[in-house]
Motif scaffolding. Structure first.
Motif, mmCIF file in Angstrom:
data_model
loop_
_atom_site.group_PDB
_atom_site.id
_atom_site.type_symbol
_atom_site.label_atom_id
_atom_site.label_comp_id
_atom_site.label_asym_id
_atom_site.label_seq_id
_atom_site.Cartn_x
_atom_site.Cartn_y
_atom_site.Cartn_z
ATOM 1 N N ASP A 194 80.125 4.706 -24.739
ATOM 2 C CA ASP A 194 78.816 5.317 -24.503
ATOM 3 C C ASP A 194 78.959 6.328 -23.377
ATOM 4 O O ASP A 194 78.244 7.309 -23.304
ATOM 5 N N LYS A 223 76.645 10.252 -32.532
ATOM 6 C CA LYS A 223 75.688 9.369 -31.860
ATOM 7 C C LYS A 223 76.117 7.935 -32.108
ATOM 8 O O LYS A 223 76.647 7.628 -33.181
ATOM 9 N N SER A 224 75.872 7.043 -31.142
ATOM 10 C CA SER A 224 76.185 5.629 -31.357
ATOM 11 C C SER A 224 75.192 5.061 -32.367
ATOM 12 O O SER A 224 74.210 5.716 -32.707
ATOM 13 N N LYS A 225 75.414 3.844 -32.834
ATOM 14 C CA LYS A 225 74.510 3.300 -33.854
ATOM 15 C C LYS A 225 73.113 3.054 -33.294
ATOM 16 O O LYS A 225 72.173 2.823 -34.038
ATOM 17 N N TYR A 226 72.973 3.115 -31.969
ATOM 18 C CA TYR A 226 71.639 2.984 -31.372
ATOM 19 C C TYR A 226 71.024 4.347 -31.059
ATOM 20 O O TYR A 226 69.969 4.433 -30.440
ATOM 21 N N GLY A 227 71.728 5.421 -31.455
ATOM 22 C CA GLY A 227 71.156 6.763 -31.308
ATOM 23 C C GLY A 227 71.493 7.454 -29.997
ATOM 24 O O GLY A 227 70.914 8.484 -29.650
ATOM 25 N N TRP A 228 72.411 6.911 -29.254
ATOM 26 C CA TRP A 228 72.782 7.469 -27.944
ATOM 27 C C TRP A 228 73.898 8.497 -28.101
ATOM 28 O O TRP A 228 74.906 8.242 -28.757
ATOM 29 N N ARG A 260 64.127 1.263 -26.589
ATOM 30 C CA ARG A 260 64.170 1.204 -28.056
ATOM 31 C C ARG A 260 64.265 -0.207 -28.600
ATOM 32 O O ARG A 260 64.464 -0.402 -29.801
ATOM 33 N N SER A 262 66.742 -2.050 -28.232
ATOM 34 C CA SER A 262 68.131 -2.328 -28.608
ATOM 35 C C SER A 262 68.832 -3.271 -27.639
ATOM 36 O O SER A 262 69.808 -3.922 -27.998
#
Ligand SMILES: Nc1nc2c(ncn2[C@@H]2O[C@H](COP(=O)(O)OP(=O)(O)O)[C@@H](O)[C@H]2O)c(=O)[nH]1
Ligand SMILES: [Mg+2]
Length: 324
Positions: A194, A223-228, A260, A262
């Motif tokens: 990240d 993007k990471s799977k959490y949208g980062w 989020r 997460s």
């Protein structure tokens, strides 16, 4: 261990008694040395209180400066009065003097602070991933009220996969001259992190690595799977440069996950993953120990070509499962 003794130990540990914490962690680190009631009672008590700690995985090749960086992060978090636990995962045995002392010496300045806890533990061999005790220790640190749990791991194989699955924030540390890592990222076979730390920025070549990393992340739109979207930061752990900027990015990532929903999703994922990890370990141990003994006649038939490996595996599995 009697229920009374467990309760007393937990009470003392939860009130910050450093010797009680140490004793508790040693019990958890070697669960097979104790009866299952002792372990499950301790872990239940701790896990009911857990779910708050921010788990930070720090990975990267040997020598990039992970331990030095972590030492600086400990100081940063301590300045905010946060309690910090460090789990150092060494691919070799944690008890070889070299690796153990190496990590300890670098983190020594914190060794007298009761709010900093450093534990060194082994993986399952060089690339075998986190051991069952490592995942139990993470849950225990969380339940004991540590705000930050930092896991130091050498960036190899299954251990890295495990770190990604149990951490909220993964910090990938690189240093000037990290050509291989840059190539691996370009080829899309290295997508861990990240936050990318370009350490040793006191060296002039750090700028090149920083620019290359920034460009790869920008052009790949990763993007990471959490949208980062991963961030890159230049740090000199030795000089202390860039540490507070890194601290801000760590906070930003935590806030991003919380906003989020997460953050708690990752805890759910971590706990389920921990069961899979330990279950796999138990089954593999069982195969390692009992295959030759309980399956030798079938193995002989595979060797002579009378049974295929698939049929043999299912037959042996059914046999072993009965004795589990
Ligand atoms: N020049 C320079 N050397 C550093 C820096 N950070 C760590 N080192 C040195 O790099 C070596 C490896 O550091 P260490 O923290 O043990 O790396 P690890 O194996 O990734 O944990 C040590 O000699 C450190 O003193 C830095 O920011 N700049
Ligand atoms: Mg180290």
């Amino acid at each position: 261990m009697s229920k009374n003794n467990i309760d007393t130990l937990l009470y003392r540990a939860l009130n910050g008694d450093i010797r009680a914490i140490s004793k508790l962690l040693t019990i958890i680190e070697f669960p097979a040395d104790h009866d299952i009631e002792t372990i499950s009672s301790i872990m239940r008590n701790l896990m009911n209180r857990g779910g708050k700690a921010h788990i930070i995985g720090v990975t990267g090749s040997p020598g990039v400066g992970k331990s030095t960086l972590i030492s600086k992060l400990i100081s940063l978090f301590r300045d905010r009065n946060e309690r910090v636990a460090v789990l150092s995962i060494d691919p070799s045995s944690p008890f070889t003097l070299g690796s153990f002392m190496g990590n300890r010496i670098r983190m020594q300045s914190h060794s007298l602070d009761p709010n900093v806890f450093i534990r060194s533990t082994a993986t399952r061999g060089v690339t075998g991933g986190l051991s069952p005790s490592s995942v139990l220790l993470i849950e225990a640190f969380d339940g004991l009220g540590f705000d930050k749990i930092i896991i130091e791991s050498v960036g190899v194989g299954q251990t890295d996969v495990d770190i990604i699955n149990v951490s909220h924030t993964v910090i990938n540390v690189l240093m000037p001259g990290a050509g291989d890592e840059i190539q691996a990222m370009k080829a899309g076979i290295m997508e861990i992190g990240d936050i990318y730390v370009v350490n040793k920025s006191d060296k002039p070549e750090a700028d090149l690595v920083y620019r290359q990393l920034t460009e790869i992340i920008r052009s790949s739109k990763y993007k990471s799977k959490y949208g980062w979207v991963p961030k890159v930061v230049k740090v000199s752990s030795i000089m202390g440069h860039g540490i507070s900027e890194l601290g801000d990015i760590i906070d930003e990532h935590r806030k991003f996950l919380i906003d989020r929903g997460s953050f708690s999703d990752i805890i759910i994922h971590r706990r389920v993953y921990s069961v899979e990890l330990i279950l796999k370990y138990i089954i593999e141990e069982k195969i390692r120990k009992d295959l030759k003994k309980d399956g030798s006649d079938i193995l002989d038939k595979v060797v002579s070509g009378n049974i295929d490996p698939y049929t043999a595996s299912l037959t042996i599995y059914n046999k072993l499962a009965k004795t589990c």
